[in-house]
Design a protein around this motif. Structure first.
Motif, PDB file in Angstrom:
ATOM      1  N   ILE A  32      14.880  66.602  32.190  1.00 13.49           N
ATOM      2  CA  ILE A  32      14.940  67.707  31.243  1.00 13.49           C
ATOM      3  C   ILE A  32      13.504  68.155  30.987  1.00 13.49           C
ATOM      4  CG2 ILE A  32      15.597  68.387  28.909  1.00 13.49           C
ATOM      5  CD1 ILE A  32      17.857  66.226  29.182  1.00 13.49           C
ATOM      6  N   TRP A  37      16.074  70.002  25.741  1.00 11.21           N
ATOM      7  CA  TRP A  37      17.261  70.544  26.399  1.00 11.21           C
ATOM      8  C   TRP A  37      17.721  71.767  25.622  1.00 11.21           C
ATOM      9  CZ3 TRP A  37      22.190  67.161  27.549  1.00 11.21           C
ATOM     10  CH2 TRP A  37      23.027  67.849  28.436  1.00 11.21           C
ATOM     11  N   LYS A  38      17.542  72.922  26.208  1.00 10.54           N
ATOM     12  CA  LYS A  38      17.925  74.174  25.564  1.00 10.54           C
ATOM     13  C   LYS A  38      19.432  74.390  25.698  1.00 10.54           C
ATOM     14  CE  LYS A  38      13.448  76.397  26.237  1.00 10.54           C
ATOM     15  NZ  LYS A  38      12.736  75.163  26.343  1.00 10.54           N
ATOM     16  N   LYS A  39      19.995  75.038  24.713  1.00 10.22           N
ATOM     17  CA  LYS A  39      21.441  75.214  24.646  1.00 10.22           C
ATOM     18  C   LYS A  39      22.015  75.903  25.889  1.00 10.22           C
ATOM     19  CE  LYS A  39      24.882  75.727  21.212  1.00 10.22           C
ATOM     20  NZ  LYS A  39      25.084  74.374  20.786  1.00 10.22           N
ATOM     21  N   ASN A  40      21.274  76.815  26.500  1.00 10.11           N
ATOM     22  CA  ASN A  40      21.767  77.551  27.663  1.00 10.11           C
ATOM     23  C   ASN A  40      21.483  76.840  28.988  1.00 10.11           C
ATOM     24  OD1 ASN A  40      22.650  79.581  25.954  1.00 10.11           O
ATOM     25  ND2 ASN A  40      20.750  80.731  26.117  1.00 10.11           N
ATOM     26  N   ASP A  41      20.765  75.727  28.958  1.00 13.65           N
ATOM     27  CA  ASP A  41      20.435  75.002  30.188  1.00 13.65           C
ATOM     28  C   ASP A  41      21.612  74.149  30.637  1.00 13.65           C
ATOM     29  OD1 ASP A  41      17.949  76.120  30.110  1.00 13.65           O
ATOM     30  OD2 ASP A  41      16.915  74.309  29.448  1.00 13.65           O
ATOM     31  N   THR A  42      22.050  74.380  31.858  1.00 13.82           N
ATOM     32  CA  THR A  42      23.147  73.601  32.439  1.00 13.82           C
ATOM     33  C   THR A  42      22.576  72.606  33.434  1.00 13.82           C
ATOM     34  OG1 THR A  42      24.635  75.502  32.223  1.00 13.82           O
ATOM     35  CG2 THR A  42      25.314  73.743  33.727  1.00 13.82           C
ATOM     36  N   LEU A  43      23.002  71.358  33.322  1.00 16.49           N
ATOM     37  CA  LEU A  43      22.599  70.326  34.271  1.00 16.49           C
ATOM     38  C   LEU A  43      23.699  70.203  35.320  1.00 16.49           C
ATOM     39  CD1 LEU A  43      21.251  67.619  31.800  1.00 16.49           C
ATOM     40  CD2 LEU A  43      20.057  69.567  32.793  1.00 16.49           C
ATOM     41  N   LYS A 133      29.124  70.023  35.823  1.00 17.65           N
ATOM     42  CA  LYS A 133      28.203  70.860  35.060  1.00 17.65           C
ATOM     43  C   LYS A 133      28.213  70.345  33.627  1.00 17.65           C
ATOM     44  CE  LYS A 133      29.421  74.907  37.798  1.00 17.65           C
ATOM     45  NZ  LYS A 133      29.983  76.266  37.763  1.00 17.65           N
ATOM     46  N   VAL A 135      26.490  70.760  29.689  1.00 21.51           N
ATOM     47  CA  VAL A 135      25.668  71.426  28.677  1.00 21.51           C
ATOM     48  C   VAL A 135      25.840  70.655  27.372  1.00 21.51           C
ATOM     49  CG1 VAL A 135      25.760  73.726  29.720  1.00 21.51           C
ATOM     50  CG2 VAL A 135      27.475  73.066  28.053  1.00 21.51           C
ATOM     51  N   SER A 142      17.724  73.971  20.749  1.00 25.19           N
ATOM     52  CA  SER A 142      17.014  73.081  21.665  1.00 25.19           C
ATOM     53  C   SER A 142      17.047  71.678  21.102  1.00 25.19           C
ATOM     54  CB  SER A 142      15.561  73.509  21.839  1.00 25.19           C
ATOM     55  OG  SER A 142      15.485  74.754  22.476  1.00 25.19           O
TER      56      SER A 142
END
Length: 157
Positions: A32, A37-43, A133, A135, A142
């Motif tokens: 990360i 970890w930003k709310k819109n970031d998908t792992l 995926k 989130v 964040s």
């Protein structure tokens, strides 16, 4: 004689070490950036079909690495996967600290790691490439203090 004993002990330790890792089929971490970890970031986690035996039963877990800057006792995740032949979406809550603020899992200094069970005793229906995926679903835009999230697939004991 001492050389034979040492050689025997080293051989036993090597066999034990290798046998412990034979259960692990897939293990991948996603770092990360800046531990935020930003709310819109998908792992994303992609699993190659060649790694999966459809006759085998597996345990699947997330491996969380965080530091003491993480401000909460829990972590909410939204996970979408195609581990079966259809897409499944789930919201999951994991407790990563107890009521007194002590971190669960193992830690050294200010870094902690713990396993978060995702699916236990799972069998893949067909052999094809898979993807997960992830989130976070926390209220903050964040999340600070989360260093990486991993996905581990192991043969069920």
């Amino acid at each position: 004689m001492k050389i034979l004993i040492r050689l025997f002990v080293i051989s036993i330790l090597a066999i034990l070490h290798l046998s412990c890792h034979q259960r692990e089929v897939y293990f991948h971490y996603v770092d990360i950036p800046d531990y935020e970890w930003k709310k819109n970031d998908t792992l994303y986690f992609s699993i190659d079909s060649l790694l999966i035996d459809t006759t085998q039963i597996y345990d699947i877990s997330f491996e969380l690495k965080h530091n003491v800057q993480y401000p909460y006792q829990n972590l909410w995740l939204s996970v979408a996967d195609n581990l079966n032949d259809s897409i499944e979406k789930r919201s999951l809550q994991y407790l990563i600290a107890d009521d007194f603020g002590s971190w669960k899992g193992a830690g050294f200094g200010s870094i902690y790691q713990m396993s978060l069970i995702y699916k236990k005793g799972f069998r893949f229906a067909t052999s094809k490439n898979r993807q997960l995926k992830v989130v976070h679903k926390m209220r903050d835009g964040s999340l600070v203090g989360l260093e990486s999230l991993g996905l581990k697939i192991m043969k069920h004991e």
